[in-house]
Scaffold this motif. Sequence first.
Motif, mmCIF file in Angstrom:
data_model
loop_
_atom_site.group_PDB
_atom_site.id
_atom_site.type_symbol
_atom_site.label_atom_id
_atom_site.label_comp_id
_atom_site.label_asym_id
_atom_site.label_seq_id
_atom_site.Cartn_x
_atom_site.Cartn_y
_atom_site.Cartn_z
ATOM 1 N N LEU A 92 12.825 48.509 17.880
ATOM 2 C CA LEU A 92 12.735 49.121 19.207
ATOM 3 C C LEU A 92 13.257 48.238 20.340
ATOM 4 O O LEU A 92 13.715 48.757 21.354
ATOM 5 C CB LEU A 92 11.281 49.490 19.515
ATOM 6 N N LEU A 93 13.192 46.949 20.192
ATOM 7 C CA LEU A 93 13.547 46.046 21.293
ATOM 8 C C LEU A 93 14.944 46.291 21.862
ATOM 9 O O LEU A 93 15.089 46.416 23.076
ATOM 10 C CB LEU A 93 13.373 44.591 20.866
ATOM 11 N N LEU A 128 -0.408 41.240 27.805
ATOM 12 C CA LEU A 128 0.620 40.613 26.970
ATOM 13 C C LEU A 128 2.023 40.845 27.536
ATOM 14 O O LEU A 128 2.851 39.937 27.529
ATOM 15 C CB LEU A 128 0.530 41.144 25.539
ATOM 16 N N VAL A 129 2.293 42.043 28.049
ATOM 17 C CA VAL A 129 3.591 42.323 28.661
ATOM 18 C C VAL A 129 3.798 41.428 29.884
ATOM 19 O O VAL A 129 4.852 40.808 30.037
ATOM 20 C CB VAL A 129 3.716 43.811 29.045
ATOM 21 N N ILE A 130 2.797 41.334 30.735
ATOM 22 C CA ILE A 130 2.910 40.507 31.948
ATOM 23 C C ILE A 130 3.076 39.036 31.584
ATOM 24 O O ILE A 130 3.932 38.336 32.128
ATOM 25 C CB ILE A 130 1.685 40.728 32.866
ATOM 26 N N PHE A 131 2.270 38.563 30.643
ATOM 27 C CA PHE A 131 2.322 37.152 30.255
ATOM 28 C C PHE A 131 3.655 36.798 29.606
ATOM 29 O O PHE A 131 4.297 35.807 29.974
ATOM 30 C CB PHE A 131 1.165 36.826 29.303
ATOM 31 N N THR A 132 4.091 37.606 28.642
ATOM 32 C CA THR A 132 5.342 37.286 27.958
ATOM 33 C C THR A 132 6.544 37.468 28.883
ATOM 34 O O THR A 132 7.514 36.725 28.771
ATOM 35 C CB THR A 132 5.526 38.135 26.684
ATOM 36 N N TYR A 133 6.491 38.415 29.808
ATOM 37 C CA TYR A 133 7.555 38.552 30.803
ATOM 38 C C TYR A 133 7.618 37.291 31.666
ATOM 39 O O TYR A 133 8.696 36.756 31.928
ATOM 40 C CB TYR A 133 7.321 39.786 31.678
ATOM 41 N N LYS A 141 14.102 32.091 31.354
ATOM 42 C CA LYS A 141 15.346 32.767 31.758
ATOM 43 C C LYS A 141 16.070 33.437 30.585
ATOM 44 O O LYS A 141 17.298 33.462 30.531
ATOM 45 C CB LYS A 141 16.307 31.797 32.454
ATOM 46 N N LEU A 142 15.304 33.959 29.627
ATOM 47 C CA LEU A 142 15.913 34.687 28.511
ATOM 48 C C LEU A 142 16.268 36.094 28.977
ATOM 49 O O LEU A 142 15.566 36.682 29.793
ATOM 50 C CB LEU A 142 14.953 34.765 27.326
ATOM 51 N N GLN A 143 17.348 36.619 28.449
ATOM 52 C CA GLN A 143 17.801 37.944 28.858
ATOM 53 C C GLN A 143 17.740 38.892 27.675
ATOM 54 O O GLN A 143 18.398 38.682 26.659
ATOM 55 C CB GLN A 143 19.232 37.868 29.387
ATOM 56 N N PHE A 144 16.937 39.929 27.824
ATOM 57 C CA PHE A 144 16.908 41.021 26.870
ATOM 58 C C PHE A 144 16.476 42.260 27.627
ATOM 59 O O PHE A 144 15.918 42.165 28.717
ATOM 60 C CB PHE A 144 16.004 40.743 25.659
ATOM 61 N N PRO A 145 16.762 43.452 27.088
ATOM 62 C CA PRO A 145 16.458 44.678 27.828
ATOM 63 C C PRO A 145 14.961 44.818 28.072
ATOM 64 O O PRO A 145 14.152 44.685 27.174
ATOM 65 C CB PRO A 145 16.987 45.791 26.924
ATOM 66 N N PRO A 148 13.734 51.025 28.560
ATOM 67 C CA PRO A 148 14.557 51.812 27.637
ATOM 68 C C PRO A 148 15.975 52.031 28.187
ATOM 69 O O PRO A 148 16.189 52.021 29.395
ATOM 70 C CB PRO A 148 13.807 53.130 27.527
ATOM 71 N N PHE A 149 16.905 52.250 27.282
ATOM 72 C CA PHE A 149 18.314 52.357 27.652
ATOM 73 C C PHE A 149 18.577 53.486 28.649
ATOM 74 O O PHE A 149 19.456 53.388 29.480
ATOM 75 C CB PHE A 149 19.196 52.555 26.408
ATOM 76 N N PHE A 150 17.782 54.568 28.620
ATOM 77 C CA PHE A 150 18.025 55.687 29.507
ATOM 78 C C PHE A 150 17.467 55.457 30.911
ATOM 79 O O PHE A 150 17.720 56.240 31.809
ATOM 80 C CB PHE A 150 17.474 56.983 28.912
ATOM 81 N N LEU A 151 16.715 54.370 31.127
ATOM 82 C CA LEU A 151 16.200 54.045 32.458
ATOM 83 C C LEU A 151 16.962 52.903 33.121
ATOM 84 O O LEU A 151 16.679 52.538 34.258
ATOM 85 C CB LEU A 151 14.707 53.674 32.384
#
Length: 152
Positions: A92-93, A128-133, A141-145, A148-151
Motif C-alpha cells: 500500500l505504501l 504512530l502516524v504523527i510520530f513516524t512523520y 528528510k525522507l521522501q515517500f508519498p 493516496p495517489f488520487f489526492l
Amino acid sequence: MKIRNQRDFGAGIMYMVIGLFFTIVATQYPMGTAAKMGPGYFPFFLGILMSFLGLLVLIKSLGAKAAIESIPKFNWRIIGLITGSVVLYGILLPTMGFVVAVFVLVFMSASASHEFHWKGTLINATFLVIFTYSVFVLGLKLQFPLLPFFLQ
C-alpha cells in the motif's frame, strides 16, 4: 532430567540457534580488535552472548523451581494477520501513501490481539502516524508519498 517449563526450554533453544547462526556467519568477516572493530566483531560477540543467555534460559527451564508451563497450540491466524499486515503495508505504501498504509498496518496487526478495541487502536494509529512523520519526514528528510495517489 525433565523439562518443567516448555516455553523457556523452547525459547532457550531458539536463542541458542540464532546466536550460533550469527556467530558462525560473523566468522566470515574480518574481526579486527576491540580498539578497531571489524565488521564481524560485534555480531560475533553478540551471537556468543545470545547463545549463552539461551543456555541459561534452557538450564533454568530444567530446574526444580521452574514453573510448569506447556507450549500453547500454534495460532496460524495471529501469525497470518501480523505477517499479512506488514506485507500489505509494503504493497500500500507506494500507491495509497504513508498515512493509509500505517493505519492499515496498525488496525490489521492489532486485530490479532484478543484485547482489540477500535478506539484504542485509532488513538495508537494516530499517534504512530504523527510520530513516524515527525521522525522520518521532518527529522530525517525522507521522501515517500504521504497521501493516496488520487489526492496528490
